[in-house]
Design a protein around this motif. Sequence first.
Motif, mmCIF file in Angstrom:
data_model
loop_
_atom_site.group_PDB
_atom_site.id
_atom_site.type_symbol
_atom_site.label_atom_id
_atom_site.label_comp_id
_atom_site.label_asym_id
_atom_site.label_seq_id
_atom_site.Cartn_x
_atom_site.Cartn_y
_atom_site.Cartn_z
ATOM 1 N N ALA A 23 0.660 -0.809 0.177
ATOM 2 C CA ALA A 23 0.076 -0.056 0.070
ATOM 3 C C ALA A 23 0.555 1.307 0.328
ATOM 4 C CB ALA A 23 -0.969 -0.113 0.935
ATOM 5 N N VAL A 24 1.945 1.009 0.449
ATOM 6 C CA VAL A 24 3.081 2.389 0.804
ATOM 7 C C VAL A 24 3.514 2.646 -0.382
ATOM 8 C CG1 VAL A 24 4.896 3.636 2.201
ATOM 9 C CG2 VAL A 24 3.197 2.109 3.535
ATOM 10 N N ARG A 25 3.857 1.450 -1.210
ATOM 11 C CA ARG A 25 4.106 1.619 -2.437
ATOM 12 C C ARG A 25 4.139 1.765 -3.578
ATOM 13 N NH1 ARG A 25 7.053 -3.316 -0.832
ATOM 14 N NH2 ARG A 25 5.703 -4.618 -2.282
ATOM 15 N N LEU A 26 2.536 2.046 -3.669
ATOM 16 C CA LEU A 26 1.202 1.980 -4.972
ATOM 17 C C LEU A 26 1.021 3.566 -4.072
ATOM 18 C CD1 LEU A 26 -1.562 -0.448 -3.967
ATOM 19 C CD2 LEU A 26 0.076 -0.372 -6.234
ATOM 20 N N VAL A 27 0.702 4.418 -3.096
ATOM 21 C CA VAL A 27 1.186 5.815 -2.486
ATOM 22 C C VAL A 27 2.236 6.178 -3.063
ATOM 23 C CG1 VAL A 27 0.532 7.201 -1.225
ATOM 24 C CG2 VAL A 27 -0.432 5.333 -0.263
ATOM 25 N N GLN A 28 3.318 5.840 -3.326
ATOM 26 C CA GLN A 28 4.625 6.394 -3.639
ATOM 27 C C GLN A 28 4.491 6.504 -5.147
ATOM 28 O OE1 GLN A 28 6.786 8.110 -2.545
ATOM 29 N NE2 GLN A 28 7.572 8.826 -3.938
ATOM 30 N N MET A 29 3.775 5.303 -5.812
ATOM 31 C CA MET A 29 4.087 5.779 -7.350
ATOM 32 C C MET A 29 2.728 6.315 -7.591
ATOM 33 S SD MET A 29 3.653 1.407 -8.493
ATOM 34 C CE MET A 29 3.769 1.551 -9.663
ATOM 35 N N HIS A 30 0.878 6.398 -7.203
ATOM 36 C CA HIS A 30 0.230 6.933 -7.248
ATOM 37 C C HIS A 30 1.035 8.560 -7.023
ATOM 38 C CE1 HIS A 30 -3.822 8.436 -7.374
ATOM 39 N NE2 HIS A 30 -3.534 9.432 -6.400
#
Length: 598
Positions: free
Chosen positions: A381-388
């Motif tokens: 989830a944290v990586r998705l937030v960073q990509m987003h």
Amino acid sequence: MEGISDISHLPPAPDRWLAQLYADTRDVMFKDWAVISKVFPRPIDVMQQLLKRVFEQTIQSYLETLLGRAERQSNLAFLRVLSSSHIETRKLIEDLQRFDAETVTPAVTVLESARRSGNVPQGLLDMPSSAQTSSAQFSRSRAKKAISRRGRDAEQSAIDDDDDLDDEAAARDRLGEAKSGVSSAVAIAALIGRSEGDNAGVGLLHGFLNRCCDDLFESYVAGSNYMRAEQAHLKEAFRQTLAPFARSRAERHNSSRGNALLGIFTSVTGGANTATSGNGAGSAGNASAAGGQPAEFEGTVTATTARMLLQVHAEAIARGVELENDGLVAECVSSLTSILLSTLGDEYMFPALEDVLESLQDLRQEPDLRTFGVIRVANIAVRLVQMHFQRAIVPFVGASSYVYRDMVAEKNQFMSRVEMSLNLISNKLVGACTQWILGILGKQRKGDFRPADDDYTAFEMGTQPCRQCADYLHRIERACRQSMGAENQERVLTDVGNTLYRMLMEHLRKFVVSVAGGLVLVKDVSKYREAIGSFGIPALNEKFSILQDISNIFVVQPAALKSLLDEGPLARLDRATVQGFVQMREDGRTSGLARQFL
């Protein structure tokens, strides 16, 4: 309108009747220009009045009906229709502006230039034959000026009378193309001496058409009308997305404490295998779904929910960029992103991780190894937030603006809090696992290493506590492999292995070991060593190799014991530690064997 209010569905295509209306408008404008330019002496004014009537009556009326119907259905339906209609309207405006720049404006420019020179008083397409010579002179003059501007003086002086006749015929042909309303921008530019770089893409109707578009949507986006609607939708969509999590969490907290802790892992989402509630041996099987992928549980953090939140937010960002004025886009994106980070953190991830941390407080229960999966999903989830953030947010916010700096700070604070929570959970989980192993070792019976001579089960399989510990170590290893990256795997498994080594060094000095019991002990240590070997960490392998040598203390003959302790790896150990193991030999106290190694 089917599915338009479902946040899990992608935004629908623009209304087909609106698209058809715009297609008809294009056709009418393109065809009417040919007539208008022939009939009226000032065709640009007539064209503008016609466009104004079309936008103010036909298009505005249909848009009001369409948006009213969408608003009655839902807030999301209204926003989606508003955005798609704006996109479709912008396409119409751009097509009309292109037609204006390539056809209308060049033709009108020719007419006005001719009028100023007194050559074409009747209108663009109504030029009598008597004016052809003057037109040719006008064309030749403009051509000569263009040649002069390009520094081709020598070529201009070489034009003879035959070339003048060719110039006249070519000019008439190009002017005829302008009259028909279908000439290209390049041909008209050559006729009127206008280069393609001189605002060739901007026509006389450019600003007027932009105002027509703005007027259509002014009442919907003016002031903070749009942003209020978007923010209200975003909060409601997030609440809807988190409803299963909130419901599951409320049910746990309304039940008894024990059931509340176990209930984190009782509901599976995302099509994963059905998991059973409770702890015990079944936890290992529930740590993964079909195909080796960890299951997701709606009672805690899931990648599916995180992706849905980001998808809803990305769609809102796209609408904001489409509908807001350019100068307000950064503030719009910042406002919507603050709602995302606040919801994702305070209403979802932080409460979920706090529940997981609380579930590890009761050391009397076996730690649920599915907690490793929660750590994995939270990291995703944290990586998705960073990509987003990089792909859907940064492009619309100036990298040097104060808005960008504030957004980066808010995002980093969120990620830092998640990382801190995950570190706490990881350390607590390792401590709970090693504590559980210690509890298993505490079930070792005093007679386990003094078996009867005919107890073949002990000789072949080792003691029951050892088998349980080895099985639990394998489950820890599998859960780590499925849920963590290489670096975190090594850290967690190293902590578990080192703690187990220290516990066994203390544990094995508590039991008197007979000759037959020495064989059982060697078997136990071999199982521990095999389980730790699956971790794939050389430092642990070395330590448990020493532990294997220690187990040999209990099986060698007294005469060979001195050689084992003085010449092998055990020679590097503290002598008091070695003496403590020797004393636990069944014959160690009676023969005074331990005193030989003081």
